[in-house]
Motif scaffolding. Structure first.
Motif, PDB file in Angstrom:
ATOM      1  N   THR A  89       0.832  -1.210   0.000  1.00  0.00           N
ATOM      2  CA  THR A  89       0.000   0.000   0.000  1.00  0.00           C
ATOM      3  C   THR A  89       0.864   1.256   0.000  1.00  0.00           C
ATOM      4  N   ILE A  90       1.962   1.157   0.712  1.00  0.00           N
ATOM      5  CA  ILE A  90       2.826   2.332   0.799  1.00  0.00           C
ATOM      6  C   ILE A  90       3.509   2.609  -0.527  1.00  0.00           C
ATOM      7  N   ARG A  91       4.000   1.534  -1.136  1.00  0.00           N
ATOM      8  CA  ARG A  91       4.590   1.678  -2.465  1.00  0.00           C
ATOM      9  C   ARG A  91       3.518   2.174  -3.423  1.00  0.00           C
ATOM     10  N   GLY A  92       3.857   3.111  -4.218  1.00  0.00           N
ATOM     11  CA  GLY A  92       2.872   3.580  -5.190  1.00  0.00           C
ATOM     12  C   GLY A  92       2.000   4.662  -4.614  1.00  0.00           C
ATOM     13  N   LYS A  93       1.348   4.388  -3.482  1.00  0.00           N
ATOM     14  CA  LYS A  93       0.424   5.387  -2.961  1.00  0.00           C
ATOM     15  C   LYS A  93       1.144   6.484  -2.181  1.00  0.00           C
ATOM     16  N   HIS A  94       2.067   6.104  -1.320  1.00  0.00           N
ATOM     17  CA  HIS A  94       2.748   7.103  -0.489  1.00  0.00           C
ATOM     18  C   HIS A  94       4.173   7.369  -0.945  1.00  0.00           C
ATOM     19  N   ILE A  95       4.823   6.320  -1.404  1.00  0.00           N
ATOM     20  CA  ILE A  95       6.188   6.463  -1.899  1.00  0.00           C
ATOM     21  C   ILE A  95       6.224   5.863  -3.299  1.00  0.00           C
ATOM     22  N   ILE A 116      -2.097   3.767 -16.651  1.00  0.00           N
ATOM     23  CA  ILE A 116      -2.176   4.885 -15.707  1.00  0.00           C
ATOM     24  C   ILE A 116      -3.456   4.751 -14.878  1.00  0.00           C
ATOM     25  N   ALA A 117      -4.548   4.417 -15.553  1.00  0.00           N
ATOM     26  CA  ALA A 117      -5.836   4.313 -14.869  1.00  0.00           C
ATOM     27  C   ALA A 117      -5.820   3.222 -13.802  1.00  0.00           C
ATOM     28  N   GLU A 118      -5.118   2.117 -14.095  1.00  0.00           N
ATOM     29  CA  GLU A 118      -5.046   1.034 -13.116  1.00  0.00           C
ATOM     30  C   GLU A 118      -4.447   1.512 -11.800  1.00  0.00           C
ATOM     31  N   ALA A 119      -3.372   2.311 -11.930  1.00  0.00           N
ATOM     32  CA  ALA A 119      -2.738   2.839 -10.727  1.00  0.00           C
ATOM     33  C   ALA A 119      -3.730   3.711  -9.963  1.00  0.00           C
ATOM     34  N   LEU A 120      -4.478   4.518 -10.699  1.00  0.00           N
ATOM     35  CA  LEU A 120      -5.437   5.418 -10.057  1.00  0.00           C
ATOM     36  C   LEU A 120      -6.552   4.639  -9.369  1.00  0.00           C
ATOM     37  N   ARG A 121      -7.012   3.599 -10.032  1.00  0.00           N
ATOM     38  CA  ARG A 121      -8.124   2.831  -9.473  1.00  0.00           C
ATOM     39  C   ARG A 121      -7.677   2.041  -8.257  1.00  0.00           C
ATOM     40  N   LEU A 122      -6.470   1.498  -8.343  1.00  0.00           N
ATOM     41  CA  LEU A 122      -5.937   0.703  -7.239  1.00  0.00           C
ATOM     42  C   LEU A 122      -5.824   1.545  -5.970  1.00  0.00           C
ATOM     43  N   HIS A 123      -5.248   2.749  -6.131  1.00  0.00           N
ATOM     44  CA  HIS A 123      -4.950   3.524  -4.943  1.00  0.00           C
ATOM     45  C   HIS A 123      -6.032   4.519  -4.575  1.00  0.00           C
ATOM     46  N   GLN A 124      -6.829   4.922  -5.539  1.00  0.00           N
ATOM     47  CA  GLN A 124      -7.811   5.952  -5.215  1.00  0.00           C
ATOM     48  C   GLN A 124      -9.240   5.481  -5.398  1.00  0.00           C
ATOM     49  N   GLY A 125      -9.408   4.224  -5.835  1.00  0.00           N
ATOM     50  CA  GLY A 125     -10.735   3.679  -6.007  1.00  0.00           C
ATOM     51  C   GLY A 125     -11.617   4.450  -6.966  1.00  0.00           C
ATOM     52  N   MET A 126     -11.013   4.985  -8.027  1.00  0.00           N
ATOM     53  CA  MET A 126     -11.807   5.738  -9.003  1.00  0.00           C
ATOM     54  C   MET A 126     -12.601   4.793  -9.896  1.00  0.00           C
ATOM     55  N   SER A 127     -13.654   5.321 -10.496  1.00  0.00           N
ATOM     56  CA  SER A 127     -14.377   4.528 -11.490  1.00  0.00           C
ATOM     57  C   SER A 127     -13.535   4.498 -12.766  1.00  0.00           C
ATOM     58  N   LYS A 128     -13.854   3.534 -13.640  1.00  0.00           N
ATOM     59  CA  LYS A 128     -13.081   3.382 -14.859  1.00  0.00           C
ATOM     60  C   LYS A 128     -13.137   4.650 -15.705  1.00  0.00           C
ATOM     61  N   MET A 170       2.341   8.340 -13.804  1.00  0.00           N
ATOM     62  CA  MET A 170       1.808   7.271 -12.961  1.00  0.00           C
ATOM     63  C   MET A 170       2.285   7.423 -11.522  1.00  0.00           C
ATOM     64  N   ALA A 171       3.565   7.760 -11.384  1.00  0.00           N
ATOM     65  CA  ALA A 171       4.126   7.886 -10.046  1.00  0.00           C
ATOM     66  C   ALA A 171       3.444   9.014  -9.280  1.00  0.00           C
ATOM     67  N   LEU A 172       3.126  10.085  -9.994  1.00  0.00           N
ATOM     68  CA  LEU A 172       2.590  11.245  -9.294  1.00  0.00           C
ATOM     69  C   LEU A 172       1.064  11.262  -9.252  1.00  0.00           C
ATOM     70  N   SER A 173       0.445  10.268  -9.912  1.00  0.00           N
ATOM     71  CA  SER A 173      -1.012  10.290 -10.028  1.00  0.00           C
ATOM     72  C   SER A 173      -1.700  10.249  -8.667  1.00  0.00           C
ATOM     73  N   CYS A 174      -1.064   9.659  -7.691  1.00  0.00           N
ATOM     74  CA  CYS A 174      -1.712   9.525  -6.387  1.00  0.00           C
ATOM     75  C   CYS A 174      -1.183  10.522  -5.374  1.00  0.00           C
ATOM     76  N   ASN A 175      -0.525  11.582  -5.855  1.00  0.00           N
ATOM     77  CA  ASN A 175       0.061  12.553  -4.935  1.00  0.00           C
ATOM     78  C   ASN A 175       0.863  11.910  -3.819  1.00  0.00           C
ATOM     79  N   PRO A 176       1.922  11.182  -4.158  1.00  0.00           N
ATOM     80  CA  PRO A 176       2.690  10.524  -3.099  1.00  0.00           C
ATOM     81  C   PRO A 176       3.423  11.557  -2.252  1.00  0.00           C
ATOM     82  N   ASP A 177       3.795  11.168  -1.040  1.00  0.00           N
ATOM     83  CA  ASP A 177       4.613  12.036  -0.193  1.00  0.00           C
ATOM     84  C   ASP A 177       6.033  12.099  -0.729  1.00  0.00           C
TER      85      ASP A 177
END
Ligand SMILES: Nc1ncnc2c1ncn2[C@@H]1O[C@H](COP(=O)(O)OP(=O)(O)O)[C@@H](O)[C@H]1O
Ligand SMILES: Nc1ncnc2c1ncn2[C@@H]1O[C@H](COP(=O)(O)OP(=O)(O)O)[C@@H](O)[C@H]1O
Ligand SMILES: [Mg+2]
Ligand SMILES: [Mg+2]
Lengths: 332, 338
Positions: A89-95, A116-128, A170-177
């Motif tokens: 969870t930390i990988r990708g979402k936070h780091i 790119i969308a997969e990363a967003l959906r995985l970490h942010q639960g967005m709709s397709k 992709m790396a920045l899509s989830c606003n990581p720390d």
């Protein structure tokens, strides 16, 4: 301004079991990363930069690799003690992390926007649908022309620079720390490198993302970083702010490295300074200072005793691992 | 007739590679215009740097000049001799005068040969072909002195390439290139694969050899600082064309072509204060494919100063002054200032 520590690496050691013996790839590495800061880790190939970075996110494969010691504190949690689920969870979402070769981290048979969308959906639960719109928006943000059409392309239809931009998106899509960028522009041409560095710089400023910039290129460090750690043979031999490093380097290795780079405005009649010999084998490390065999200032002690990191004037963020600087170390 | 000062003269060189489609019946589906009308000359003792981003045609130019790649059009003169007009036998003899050093010290050396034999091989081949006469003993002596001169311990003659570090392998490549006593070295990215501390060792070696042996260099690199340091003159390539050429100082201080200016401004400076002050020109987009035939300036789609004319006509190199040529319509009319 009080600087908030976001990542604290302490006493990290990582080794690899090989046929020839044990490779001490990371040898007691410690550093702190502050919020919003860009920290450079610089050193020549094989000095342990990538292994340090993999160790932080527990990505070292066992066997042959093993993290034998150390802590990596992120939000008061030791990442090295985290379960596989927690760390995922930390990988990708936070780091988030980007590598030198984006092709190896992109799936060749999946369309760019889907990845790119997969990363967003995985970490942010967005709709397709939302994720697709966001993916296209990100592609525009990183300067991919005709983003709507290009979103349907596969990775091989993108150039190296475009693929690296996708990785950043992709790396920045989830606003990581934290963004760890491991030689992100090494495989790219300078004009493309300039584009990529600009994107990382702007995005990290906008989102207050902390960046660990791993590179062998002191030019990239000078352009991008606030502070820097110089690595040699698995250790940090010097840490400093960017200006201290370039205008008041202390470690003989750092000085040698800085003098070795041809300056674009240097007179060609001059000889370049060079460092004799080559870096040591990480299997048979000398007992003393790892740089001693190449050091023109080596003293007797250097051959048998490895120098600790002396802090200059008591400043923990300004250290030099060299016996020459023992005296500048404030005692107490 | 020819200026006797000029060692190498390349005129309107073109190298186009066919793009083949089909598995059994190959048909030509177009051409990759890797080098598309390149002209330059190198004076004796000079080092000309060829810079440009990957795929712009630097290596193809080098290989073609070295007669290791056939050209589609154009001429290469070495000491005034048109290399396309001489017999294979004459070419073999002529080759002694220009030798090539490659980028990758890992793949350019035969892994099954010992270092000493790698260095001696050209001498042995030329002796066998009776182009030179040299005894076995002399070959060994010559090899030992080359190794010594290139900073390789004589004890390493019996070792295989994988037993050497990258920098040492490059020294082997250099010693081999020097074995036949060339007048010119064509060095294709000779230090690009090396770490900086090793890179400077090799650059110093090449510089010393140049002075001692009065060598002329065609030196290729994508690192502008390296080229700026090593070369007295620089030609900037883009998409198979030379867009600007000048002596190194002038090019650094007054780059004229919009591409050269962007290229120089993109180089990361190892000096944070100047890096902060500098205004960068960030180019948009990527280099287009060299297989698309189109009218106009090769740089038109990324050029910040593009004009209507640039999309229909191709600019040719014209003199700004005697040491500075540029192919750009912005500087077409004489006396025009920026
Ligand atoms: N899987 C592995 N097995 C054995 N040794 C390894 C492995 N990965 C890395 N190493 C060794 O660890 C050292 C540090 O490597 P690395 O961190 O990749 O260096 P760099 O600073 O170039 O990123 C090197 O000596 C390398 O050979
Ligand atoms: N043998 C070949 N066959 C087909 N295309 C080639 C060949 N060699 C080079 N090319 C193409 O020619 C162009 C110029 O390549 P090259 O001379 O290697 O560039 P550089 O050395 O500047 O990176 C590139 O588009 C490359 O893909
Ligand atoms: Mg690495
Ligand atoms: Mg090349």
């Amino acid at each position: 301004m009080g600087k908030e520590i976001i990542l604290h690496v302490e006493g990290l050691r990582t080794e690899f079991q090989t046929e020839r013996g044990i490779v001490q790839a990371v040898n007691n590495v410690s550093f702190v990363l502050h919020r919003g800061e860009t920290l450079g880790i610089v050193g020549e190939s094989g000095c342990g930069k990538s292994v340090t970075n993999f160790s932080i996110l527990k990505l070292v494969q066992y066997p042959p690799g093993r993290i034998t010691d150390g802590t990596v504190l992120y939000n008061e949690k030791d990442l090295l003690q985290c379960s596989e689920d927690e760390i995922r969870t930390i990988r990708g979402k936070h780091i988030a992390m980007i590598f030198q070769d984006p092709l190896t981290s992109l799936n060749p048979v999946i369309k760019i926007w889907v990845q790119i969308a997969e990363a967003l959906r995985l970490h942010q639960g967005m709709s397709k649908k939302d994720a697709k719109a966001k993916a296209i928006e990100l592609l525009k943000l990183i300067g991919i022309p005709d983003a709507e059409q290009r979103a349907d392309n596969y990775p091989h239809q993108f150039s190296g620079g475009m693929r690296q931009r996708v990785m950043i998106a992709m790396a920045l899509s989830c606003n990581p720390d934290i963004l760890i960028a491991d030689e992100p522009t090494t495989a790219l041409d300078v004009t493309i490198q300039a584009q990529i560095l600009e994107i990382i710089k702007n995005l990290s400023q906008e989102h207050k993302t902390s960046v660990i910039m791993i590179t062998h290129d002191l030019g990239v460090v000078a352009e991008m970083c606030d502070a820097v750690c110089v690595m040699y043979a698995g250790r940090i031999v010097e840490r400093a702010t960017i200006d201290e490093l370039f205008y008041d380097p202390k470690h003989p290795y750092t000085i040698g490295l800085l003098n070795s780079i041809p300056r674009i405005d240097q007179d060609s009649e001059e000889h370049l300074h060079s460092i004799l010999g080559a870096p040591p084998d990480l299997i048979d490390l000398p007992i003393g200072c790892p740089f001693q065999p190449r050091c023109t200032h080596a003293m007797e002690i250097c051959a048998y005793k490895s120098p600790p990191e002396f802090s200059m004037g008591g400043d923990e963020s300004r250290t030099v691992a060299c016996w020459l600087h023992e005296k500048e170390h404030a005692h107490g | 007739m020819v200026n006797t000062d000029i060692l190498l003269d390349v005129q309107n060189l073109k190298v186009h590679f066919p793009i083949e489609k089909g598995i059994i019946f190959k048909r030509n589906a177009g051409w990759i215009r890797a080098v598309d009308g390149v002209s330059f000359s190198i004076r004796k003792g000079e080092s000309l740097g060829l810079v440009g981003e990957s795929g712009c045609g630097k290596s193809t130019t080098a290989m073609t000049v070295a007669q290791l790649q056939a050209s589609t059009a154009g001429k290469v003169f070495f000491e005034g001799r048109d290399l396309s007009l001489i017999t294979p036998k004459e070419l073999r003899r002529e080759r002694m005068n220009f030798q090539i050093v490659f980028q990758d010290p890992y793949s350019s050396l035969n892994p099954r040969m010992r270092a000493g034999d790698i260095i001696a091989e050209p001498l042995r081949i030329y002796a066998r072909k009776k182009i030179i006469s040299i005894s076995k003993k002399e070959v060994l002596e010559k090899t030992a002195s080359l190794m010594d001169r290139c900073g390789l311990p004589s004890s390493s003659a019996d070792r295989y390439p994988h037993e050497f570090s990258g920098g040492q392998r490059q020294r082997i490549g250099i010693a081999r290139a020097l074995s036949l006593g060339p007048k010119m070295i064509i060095a294709d990215e000779p230090v690009s694969a090396l770490d900086v501390s090793i890179q400077s060792q090799i650059l110093n070696l090449l510089k010393d050899l140049q002075q001692e042996l009065d060598l002329t260099f065609l030196f290729i690199a994508h690192d502008l600082a390296v080229v700026e340091y090593f070369c007295s003159r620089i030609a900037v390539m883009y998409l198979g064309h030379i867009v600007e050429t000048a002596d190194s100082k002038t090019l650094y201080n007054q780059p004229i072509h919009p591409y050269t200016r962007a290229l120089f401004s993109a180089v990361p400076l190892s000096d944070p204060r100047s890096a902060r002050k500098r205004k960068r020109i960030i180019l948009e987009g990527d280099v287009p494919s060299p297989s698309v035939v189109r009218a106009g300036c090769p740089f038109m789609d990324r050029c910040p100063d593009v004009m209507e004319r640039c999309k229909v006509e191709t600019p040719t190199l014209s003199n700004l002054d005697k040491n500075h040529q540029v192919a750009c319509f912005l500087y077409d009319s004489p006396g025009k200032e920026r």
